[in-house]
Enzyme design. Sequence first.
Site, PDB file in Angstrom:
ATOM      1  CE  LYS A 149       2.993   3.138   3.236  1.00  0.00           C
ATOM      2  NZ  LYS A 149       3.429   3.348   4.637  1.00  0.00           N
TER       3      LYS A 149
ATOM      4  CG  LEU B 281       8.255   2.439   4.898  1.00  0.00           C
ATOM      5  CD1 LEU B 281       8.007   1.181   4.071  1.00  0.00           C
ATOM      6  CD2 LEU B 281       6.941   3.124   5.235  1.00  0.00           C
TER       7      LEU B 281
ATOM      8  CE1 TYR C 290      -0.095   1.911   4.369  1.00  0.00           C
ATOM      9  CE2 TYR C 290       0.956  -0.241   4.476  1.00  0.00           C
ATOM     10  CZ  TYR C 290       0.683   1.000   5.041  1.00  0.00           C
ATOM     11  OH  TYR C 290       1.209   1.314   6.259  1.00  0.00           O
TER      12      TYR C 290
ATOM     13  CD  GLU D 205      10.028   1.752  10.681  1.00  0.00           C
ATOM     14  OE1 GLU D 205      10.064   2.728   9.906  1.00  0.00           O
ATOM     15  OE2 GLU D 205       9.872   0.576  10.281  1.00  0.00           O
TER      16      GLU D 205
ATOM     17  NE  ARG E 164      -5.776 -19.927   4.093  1.00  0.00           N
ATOM     18  CZ  ARG E 164      -4.693 -20.503   4.613  1.00  0.00           C
ATOM     19  NH1 ARG E 164      -4.287 -21.667   4.115  1.00  0.00           N
ATOM     20  NH2 ARG E 164      -4.023 -19.924   5.585  1.00  0.00           N
TER      21      ARG E 164
ATOM     22  NE  ARG F 107       6.816   4.162   0.447  1.00  0.00           N
ATOM     23  CZ  ARG F 107       6.512   4.858   1.545  1.00  0.00           C
ATOM     24  NH1 ARG F 107       7.454   5.090   2.457  1.00  0.00           N
ATOM     25  NH2 ARG F 107       5.301   5.349   1.729  1.00  0.00           N
TER      26      ARG F 107
END
Length: 284
Positions: A147, A204, A32, A179, A99, A51
């Site tokens: 991310k 990140l 995301y 972070e 799945r 990114r």
Amino acid sequence: MRTVYVNGEYVPENEAKISVFDRGFLMADAIYEVAAVLDGKLTDFPAHIKRLHRSAGELGMRVDVSDDELLEIHRELIRLNGVDQGMVYLQMTRGATDRDFVFDTDALTPSLVLFTQKKELIDTGVARNGMKVITVEDKRWGRCDIKTTQLLYPSLAKMEAKKAGADDAWLVRDGEITEGSSNNAYIVTKDGAIVTRPLSNSILPGITRATLIAYAEETGTRIEERVFTVKEAHEAAEAFITSASVFVGPVVSIDGVQLSDGKPGPVTTRLRELYIAESRKRLL
């Protein structure tokens, strides 16, 4: 009611649907991005898209929509939802299939979802009063530089902070700050240097982080990209965070240790003003 984007369609949020077999839902096999909106326009958009491609590449995930199309989708959602200040969230998954732990990326069609959130970004309580953080053990997976939507532990860490009467948690490995739960972390030393952890798999590569460092270096501000300990954080002159949803957020307390007399410090305040002013010159 908001309009959201789901796989090529703009729909009311209560009509938005995605498959129960989507790997984003089943496996957190999803990435995301979050772009801030100021004055009805996007901040740092090219860096966010760059990114996004990096995250997809690290996971071997296809991106089937062009950068220009992504820009237009962002802009259309801002227009449809009347967003002057706030965020546009983009989430992309590998796609839907029965799945299984193994997958065939070439056989899957990535899912793409975008939605907006209206939010005050300039005149905020954090900007005026600062925030309190606590330190907690960093128990995330080893690829924090991607991310992904694997956000359960950061969410638990933030809840732990809330229970302790704080606003957020700074994550710690081997006595060193990595972070924040959803942001990059910084301290300001007694001699005015800004210290933040260097890029690695442990953090990140924040877009706001990169932009702020570039702006700060243009003013001759001393930046030290190095690890720093919890003890150093407790002894710092100031501290702050950066993220797309906060920009530059002053930290006035760490584990109950008060910094800068419990108020946003002058270095942090100046950096926040610098970031907002320079970003407004580059809106899309």
